[in-house]
Design an enzyme around this catalytic site. Structure first.
Site, PDB file in Angstrom:
ATOM      1  N   ASP A  14      -0.738 -52.733 -24.937  1.00 54.29           N
ATOM      2  CA  ASP A  14      -1.386 -51.735 -25.837  1.00 54.29           C
ATOM      3  C   ASP A  14      -1.077 -50.406 -25.275  1.00 54.29           C
ATOM      4  O   ASP A  14      -0.652 -49.486 -26.131  1.00 54.29           O
ATOM      5  CB  ASP A  14      -2.662 -51.831 -26.399  1.00 54.29           C
ATOM      6  CG  ASP A  14      -2.843 -53.279 -27.290  1.00 54.29           C
ATOM      7  OD1 ASP A  14      -2.190 -54.326 -27.119  1.00 54.29           O
ATOM      8  OD2 ASP A  14      -3.660 -53.135 -28.160  1.00 54.29           O
ATOM      9  N   ARG A  93     -18.388 -47.527 -20.271  1.00 53.44           N
ATOM     10  CA  ARG A  93     -17.591 -46.769 -21.034  1.00 53.44           C
ATOM     11  C   ARG A  93     -17.858 -45.219 -21.003  1.00 53.44           C
ATOM     12  O   ARG A  93     -16.771 -44.405 -20.988  1.00 53.44           O
ATOM     13  CB  ARG A  93     -17.686 -47.208 -22.546  1.00 53.44           C
ATOM     14  CG  ARG A  93     -16.755 -48.367 -22.972  1.00 53.44           C
ATOM     15  CD  ARG A  93     -15.228 -48.466 -22.356  1.00 53.44           C
ATOM     16  NE  ARG A  93     -14.812 -49.881 -22.485  1.00 53.44           N
ATOM     17  CZ  ARG A  93     -14.206 -50.580 -21.771  1.00 53.44           C
ATOM     18  NH1 ARG A  93     -14.483 -50.524 -20.389  1.00 53.44           N
ATOM     19  NH2 ARG A  93     -13.596 -51.697 -22.201  1.00 53.44           N
ATOM     20  N   ASP A 122     -15.718 -49.717 -28.618  1.00 55.93           N
ATOM     21  CA  ASP A 122     -15.258 -49.102 -27.595  1.00 55.93           C
ATOM     22  C   ASP A 122     -14.894 -48.014 -28.226  1.00 55.93           C
ATOM     23  O   ASP A 122     -14.910 -46.826 -27.620  1.00 55.93           O
ATOM     24  CB  ASP A 122     -14.258 -49.793 -26.752  1.00 55.93           C
ATOM     25  CG  ASP A 122     -14.809 -50.606 -25.831  1.00 55.93           C
ATOM     26  OD1 ASP A 122     -15.927 -50.301 -25.377  1.00 55.93           O
ATOM     27  OD2 ASP A 122     -14.132 -51.564 -25.380  1.00 55.93           O
ATOM     28  N   SER A 178      -9.680 -62.412 -25.064  1.00 62.13           N
ATOM     29  CA  SER A 178      -9.535 -60.980 -24.984  1.00 62.13           C
ATOM     30  C   SER A 178     -10.648 -60.733 -23.775  1.00 62.13           C
ATOM     31  O   SER A 178     -11.863 -61.128 -24.010  1.00 62.13           O
ATOM     32  CB  SER A 178      -9.901 -60.141 -25.878  1.00 62.13           C
ATOM     33  OG  SER A 178     -10.216 -58.964 -25.902  1.00 62.13           O
TER      34      SER A 178
END
Length: 409
Positions: A14, A93, A122, A178
């Protein structure tokens, strides 16, 4: 002169496609790779970013800061989202995004970009951090960009584009999940796990052994805290001792993983309203959270503890939803740090086949009075005082019952 954008880059499909796409749109792309403990080849990732079109690549080792300023900070409030999830992804994050903002400011970039999807948490965590730390930065979020979405409708389009542009693609068999990995945990989602009735196969788990296969032998660890912060771990069997924060946490991960500690399978509520099933492995943090909570039992005032516990779910929710850098978080952390001032001492935990059980604790600030607590010694406590105590608390119950039954006082 090209406008600069700092892209949070992982080296995966990605963000590699996004990097090339941004270059083709005329941006000067600076790739930023955050090392928060994931098992990646950072040299190879840097090389891939440069070959894909990045003008510069930052590879930042954030592991120590992650432990001291984020994991240990979350520990002060015993943060657990929806009572179970220790927030391994959510805690990382804001750190990643904070450093991204700092690099953008250093480079004079006008934009920051990320590869988070439009369905997940996210995207919110990244963009709220950008807004809180530098509201002047513009955000490029390709998975919410109509032009990008029209061009890339799925993984096949990404792969075809990568092949067309000469972007290296891993040919190794990809795990059908994932996953997000950092020093605190690894998470597993998607694939068969999207069926909440599906029992995960053992090959889902990559960090921890099954508790059934863990050693048939107890491990005793003595964990020391100062003001609620872990400062030392001692293995009481082999004498291993760790005091460096990063080494301490890595050691707890190692001990926990080989003893089957820290597995969690749950359906949680994402911030945007979607329910999501996640399977987590969080060995080291699980040990710390249990030990820390136990030490609080002898060092924290009852009412302070209960007030903190009332605020803890909101604290976890703020972390999960991306509000690490917010006035409400500053308020809560100030209160939690005050509450932790006497949470100093040590806890001995027994670790055995997935279980973590505190078996002993000591603090120089202990509020536990053996004489007062004893069943055999009065210790200055007048038991007859309990009669009045009970009568006062029973008064409203008696009145309520009389009214309920229709009697008059």
């Amino acid at each position: 002169m090209k406008e600069k954008v700092v892209l949070a880059y992982s080296g995966g499909l990605d963000t590699s496609v996004i990097l090339k796409w941004l270059c083709e749109k005329g941006f000067d792309v600076i790739a930023y790779v955050a090392n928060v403990g994931q098992k990646d080849d950072f040299v190879a990732i840097k090389e891939k970013a440069l070959k894909t079109g990045a003008s510069k690549v930052y590879v930042e080792d954030l592991r120590r800061e992650f432990v001291t300023d984020y994991i240990f900070t979350a520990l002060l409030g015993n943060a657990m989202y929806e009572g179970r999830y220790l927030l391994g992804t959510a805690i990382a994050r804001p750190l990643i995004a904070k450093r991204q903002v700092e690099i953008a400011e250093k480079e004079g970039a006008q934009y920051v970009a990320h590869g988070a999807t439009g369905k997940g948490n996210d995207q919110v965590r990244f963009e709220l951090t950008y807004a809180a730390l530098n509201p002047n930065l513009k955000v490029i979020s390709p998975w919410k960009d109509p032009e990008f979405l029209a061009k890339f409708k799925g993984r096949t389009d990404l792969i075809n584009y990568a092949m067309e542009k000469g972007i290296p693609i891993k040919v190794s068999k990809k795990r059908p999940y994932s996953e997000d990995e950092n020093l605190m945990h690894i998470s597993h989602e998607a694939g068969k796990l999207e069926d909440p009735a599906h029992i995960p196969d053992e090959d889902v788990f990559t960090w921890t052994v099954s508790p059934k296969d863990a050693p048939d032998e107890e491990t005793l660890l003595e964990i020391h805290f100062e003001n609620g912060i872990p400062v030392k771990v001692v293995n009481l069997k082999d004498g291993t001792e760790k005091t460096d924060p990063l080494e301490l946490f890595e050691y707890l991960n190692e001990v926990g993983a080989k003893n089957g500690v820290g597995r969690l399978d749950m359906v949680e509520n994402r911030f945007i309203g979607i329910k999501s099933r996640g399977v987590y492995e969080t060995p080291g943090a699980t040990i710390l959270w249990i030990a820390h909570r136990d030490l609080e039992g002898i060092t924290m005032d009852k009412e302070v503890m209960h007030l903190r516990d009332m605020l803890a779910p909101k604290f976890a929710e703020l972390i999960y939803n991306g509000f690490w850098f917010s006035p409400e978080m500053e308020f809560l952390l100030a209160a939690f740090r005050k509450a932790q001032e006497n949470v100093t001492g040590k806890v001995t935990v027994s670790i055995y086949k997935g279980n973590v059980m505190p078996v002993a604790r000591y603090s120089p600030y202990s509020l536990y009075n053996p004489e007062l607590s004893s069943m055999d010694v009065e210790g200055g406590f007048d038991a007859t005082d309990s009669k009045g105590f009970i009568n006062i608390h029973a008064l409203r119950l008696k009145v309520h019952q009389l009214v309920k039954k229709g009697y008059q006082r």
